[in-house]
Design an enzyme around this catalytic site. Structure first.
Site, PDB file in Angstrom:
ATOM      1  N   GLU A 290       0.820  -1.205   0.000  1.00  0.00           N
ATOM      2  CA  GLU A 290       0.000   0.000   0.000  1.00  0.00           C
ATOM      3  C   GLU A 290       0.857   1.261   0.000  1.00  0.00           C
ATOM      4  O   GLU A 290       0.427   2.314  -0.460  1.00  0.00           O
ATOM      5  CB  GLU A 290      -0.917  -0.005   1.233  1.00  0.00           C
ATOM      6  CG  GLU A 290      -2.356   0.205   0.877  1.00  0.00           C
ATOM      7  CD  GLU A 290      -3.316   0.033   2.047  1.00  0.00           C
ATOM      8  OE1 GLU A 290      -4.412  -0.450   1.808  1.00  0.00           O
ATOM      9  OE2 GLU A 290      -2.972   0.376   3.195  1.00  0.00           O
ATOM     10  N   HIS A 311       8.425 -26.866  -0.801  1.00  0.00           N
ATOM     11  CA  HIS A 311       7.819 -28.011  -1.495  1.00  0.00           C
ATOM     12  C   HIS A 311       6.661 -27.582  -2.387  1.00  0.00           C
ATOM     13  O   HIS A 311       5.889 -28.411  -2.843  1.00  0.00           O
ATOM     14  CB  HIS A 311       7.378 -29.048  -0.457  1.00  0.00           C
ATOM     15  CG  HIS A 311       8.548 -29.577   0.319  1.00  0.00           C
ATOM     16  ND1 HIS A 311       9.146 -30.777   0.045  1.00  0.00           N
ATOM     17  CD2 HIS A 311       9.260 -29.012   1.318  1.00  0.00           C
ATOM     18  CE1 HIS A 311      10.168 -30.950   0.860  1.00  0.00           C
ATOM     19  NE2 HIS A 311      10.270 -29.888   1.648  1.00  0.00           N
ATOM     20  N   LYS A 425     -14.145   0.922  -3.331  1.00  0.00           N
ATOM     21  CA  LYS A 425     -15.157   1.282  -2.331  1.00  0.00           C
ATOM     22  C   LYS A 425     -16.299   2.051  -3.006  1.00  0.00           C
ATOM     23  O   LYS A 425     -17.467   1.744  -2.778  1.00  0.00           O
ATOM     24  CB  LYS A 425     -14.543   2.179  -1.244  1.00  0.00           C
ATOM     25  CG  LYS A 425     -13.603   1.458  -0.310  1.00  0.00           C
ATOM     26  CD  LYS A 425     -13.196   2.385   0.828  1.00  0.00           C
ATOM     27  CE  LYS A 425     -12.044   1.822   1.614  1.00  0.00           C
ATOM     28  NZ  LYS A 425     -11.421   2.796   2.490  1.00  0.00           N
TER      29      LYS A 425
END
Ligand code: PA5
Length: 449
Positions: A290, A311, A425
């Site tokens: 951010e 792995h 938003k």
């Protein structure tokens, strides 16, 4: 007192002699901008010396509230998202028993801690409510803006649960709010309902707020020694406050990131070898993602948990597209020791490891991996943490905060804003029919047809 040490010796093959020193003038200028508060986002630099000047009376009030939470409840639910939850979650998982929530209350000596408001999920909240229904509860709702949808929905639902369980008055005594001093819906609710509240300083942004009540209240309620954590962060203020690049590991880390990025390494992978650091990596990803990912710039922050992910992701790191570099948070000393037992039959072929501790084997896995990556063209940086205790955890938080601020300035971005978070938003509000978003809604619905 051992310092937190930044080690870039493994990266030598990827950096020409004198190349790091070439960044000394830029780092010195950025240091001045940070400490004189003259750079971009300078009204959000409150975190810079907060650990050294923490208000002791406020800290005492916070510890009293934490004690009250411990006395009141079996389960504390921390409601928040992004910078309003990741720091506390990282600290609690790094510094508590690995299976803390499954221990008995006596063994744990603190409430179970659950998190909510960091996602929008029927299943998650339903299952959490089912799990805690019969337990004594407290809530700590955290939001700097006091208006974040995820947090607000979870609080509305859990507040109703609390009021049904304890009545309005009983619920009020078990709800703790951490928010802005004067702005936002949560502050209004504190004023109308009389909840115990703590303030997020104006000059500290969400992802830099772990060393404010945002992180400290849930940590203290979970039994973490927040005095030691702040002491470690204060020590780090002085270690990583040194102005010169050559004396400052946080600045060297920031400068090397910038060097690697200019060489086409635009993905950084934070590596740990300790499962309890999983959420620390999540906190770090938010901090760097951010802070730096803007203006079409930035290094994409990713993380792996070794040896587990050797792995799965190990193949890519060793042999895939060469756009990555790695930074390992290495913990020197384990708090406990488990040793591989002798077995003369040696059917599993592991007798050569008998008598060795898992930390010793883990250290060899780390060294072997770093050397293999180096051969595979992946630069490796290391942050050495003497041990995983509250003091060094506080120092580690501060190391990365300081490095992130320096790194943002070296990149030429404002590391303290997040303009890109707003667009989703607005779209979500419009699509949900929030008053005031009617025009946007029509336009978006056209696009969705
Ligand atoms: O770093 C930030 O500012 C954000 O990630 C916020 O922490 C996050 O969006 C939560 O915001 P708030 O604390 O206002 O609810």
């Amino acid at each position: 007192m051992k310092e937190l040490v930044f080690d870039h010796s493994y990266a030598v093959p990827f950096v020409r002699p004198g190349e790091l020193e070439l960044l000394e003038p830029q780092a010195a200028a950025a240091h001045r901008q940070l400490h004189d508060k003259t750079g971009a986002g300078s009204s959000f630099l409150g975190w810079l010396d907060l650990p050294e000047r923490y208000d002791r009376a406020e800290l005492a009030r916070l510890k009293e509230a934490a004690q009250r939470i411990q006395d009141q409840c079996e389960a504390l639910i921390v409601i928040g998202i992004g910078g309003s939850y990741l720091g506390a979650r990282a600290a609690i998982s790094a510094l508590s028993h690995s299976f803390s929530d499954l221990l008995s209350r006596d063994a744990r000596r603190a409430p179970q801690v659950f998190f909510a408001g960091h996602a929008i999920s029927d299943k998650y909240l339903h299952d959490l409510i089912e799990l805690v229904a019969e337990k004594d509860l407290a809530l700590n709702v955290i939001s700097k803006s006091g208006t974040t949808t995820e947090q607000a929905i979870a609080f509305r639902i859990l507040r109703e649960l609390m009021e049904k369980k304890y009545g309005a008055e009983g619920a009020r005594e078990r709800i703790y709010v951490t928010t802005d001093a004067s702005k936002g819906a949560l502050r209004k609710m504190v004023q109308s309902e009389g909840y115990t509240s703590f303030v997020i300083p104006d000059d500290v942004g969400g992802r830099y707020s772990v060393l404010t009540p945002v992180g400290l209240l849930p940590m203290a309620a979970a039994g973490i020694d927040v005095d030691a954590l702040l002491e470690g962060a204060a020590a780090a203020c002085s270690w990583f406050g040194r102005p010169e690049l050559k004396d400052n590991g946080a600045y060297q880390y920031a400068a090397l990131r910038s060097i690697f990025q200019r060489k086409g390494k635009n993905i950084e992978i934070l590596v740990n070898y300790e499962p309890s650091l999983f959420y620390f990596s999540e906190w770090w990803k938010q901090l760097f993602g951010e802070s730096e990912g803007k203006d079409q710039k930035g290094i994409f922050p990713a993380s792996v948990n070794f040896t587990t992910d050797l792995h799965s992701m190990g193949q890519f790191m060793q042999d895939g597209a060469r756009s990555i570099f790695a930074t390992t948070v290495w913990v020197d000393r384990s708090p406990v020791e488990v040793v591989v037992p002798h077995d003369p039959k040696d059917e599993d072929g592991c007798e050569y490891l008998a008598g060795k501790s898992l930390s010793c084997i883990n250290a060899k896995a780390f060294q072997g991996t770093v050397l293999a990556h180096t051969d595979g063209g992946v630069p490796n940086l290391v942050v050495n943490v003497p041990e995983l205790n509250p003091f060094y955890f506080g120092a580690l938080i501060y190391f990365f905060e300081k490095a992130c601020a320096m790194s943002g300035y070296l990149q030429g971005v404002n590391p303290f804003d997040q303009p890109g978070v707003e667009l989703y938003k607005r779209n979500m509000y419009a699509l949900l029919g929030r008053p005031g978003f009617e025009e946007e809604r029509k336009a978006l619905e056209q696009r969705l047809k």
